[in-house]
Design an enzyme around this catalytic site. Structure first.
Site, mmCIF file in Angstrom:
data_model
loop_
_atom_site.group_PDB
_atom_site.id
_atom_site.type_symbol
_atom_site.label_atom_id
_atom_site.label_comp_id
_atom_site.label_asym_id
_atom_site.label_seq_id
_atom_site.Cartn_x
_atom_site.Cartn_y
_atom_site.Cartn_z
ATOM 1 N N VAL A 11 0.868 -1.181 0.000
ATOM 2 C CA VAL A 11 0.000 0.000 0.000
ATOM 3 C C VAL A 11 0.901 1.225 0.000
ATOM 4 O O VAL A 11 2.005 1.202 0.540
ATOM 5 C CB VAL A 11 -0.940 0.035 1.231
ATOM 6 C CG1 VAL A 11 -2.034 -1.014 1.118
ATOM 7 C CG2 VAL A 11 -0.166 -0.151 2.522
ATOM 8 N N SER A 12 0.438 2.296 -0.620
ATOM 9 C CA SER A 12 1.247 3.514 -0.708
ATOM 10 C C SER A 12 1.293 4.246 0.620
ATOM 11 O O SER A 12 2.297 4.853 0.988
ATOM 12 C CB SER A 12 0.691 4.440 -1.789
ATOM 13 O OG SER A 12 0.774 3.811 -3.051
#
Length: 224
Positions: A11-12
């Site tokens: 996930v960013s």
């Protein structure tokens, strides 16, 4: 194909865990692809898709080599948006499976990653254009003076709120009424404080009066 899998999730940001590309969503995609078979390990990375520093990915690849396992990723863009970065991975000795495109060969994956990178660059370009448009309309982006003015206004608002509370405080109102008379009788600040205390008056905070609190009240309400 190897029967053992190592899962890689990315996930960013931490907030993305609540979105459609969150960690639980990626786990569900992998679980369904493996027909409820659990990977031998799972590695979670919190990193932008455009950055190549991926310590967790390196750990996952190392384990794949050690256990002769396949790296499994829920979606192609969870692995990378950079063509050069993905190309290097596809040329490595570790087999990689993407749940959203399991039949894709290396050539197709190169094309898809190129499109993914192009989309990322478009997003960056649109963001930059939007900021420039705001700037052209007179909006100061990240201007320290603008932020300082907001800070000053916040301080002034706080002062005004405190003053309003003090003005409406019933203890203050009673004390001020008494002080109007005491000021006319030319008492000192100390004498006025003693008189207020002896008569049972208390300050806005319920405390005894001092020369200082008497002076502040007289000055605030312009009794002199």
């Amino acid at each position: 194909m190897n029967s053992q899998y190592v899962a890689y999730l990315r996930v960013s940001t931490h907030k993305q865990g609540l979105s459609g590309l969150g960690l639980e969503a990626q786990r569900e995609i992998i679980r369904n692809h493996l027909h409820d078979t659990n990977p031998i390990a799972e590695f979670v990375e919190v990193e932008s898709g455009r950055k190549s520093e991926r310590p967790k990915l390196k750990e996952a690849l190392t384990l794949c080599r050690k256990e002769d396992a396949t790296l499994i990723v829920a979606k192609l863009d969870r692995l990378a948006r950079s063509v050069s970065f993905l190309s290097g991975l596809l040329e490595s000795d570790v087999e990689i499976v993407f749940c959203d495109f399991p039949q894709a060969n290396k050539m197709v994956l190169h094309i898809i990653s190129a499109i993914s990178q192009y989309e990322a660059e478009l997003i960056a370009a649109r963001t930059k254009a939007s900021l420039q448009a705001k700037k052209s309309r007179g909006f100061r982006l990240g201007n320290p003076e603008h932020l300082l003015n907001k800070h000053r206004q916040a301080i002034q608002n706080s002062i005004n709120t405190c003053k309003a509370k003090a003005d409406s405080n019933p203890n203050n109102k009673r004390a001020v009424a008494m002080l109007r008379t005491l000021v006319k009788e030319n008492h000192s600040y100390k004498e006025m404080a003693e008189i207020l205390n002896n008569e049972g008056f208390v300050s806005s905070k319920g405390c005894a009066f001092t020369k200082s609190t008497v002076y502040k009240l007289i000055k605030r309400y312009g009794l002199l």
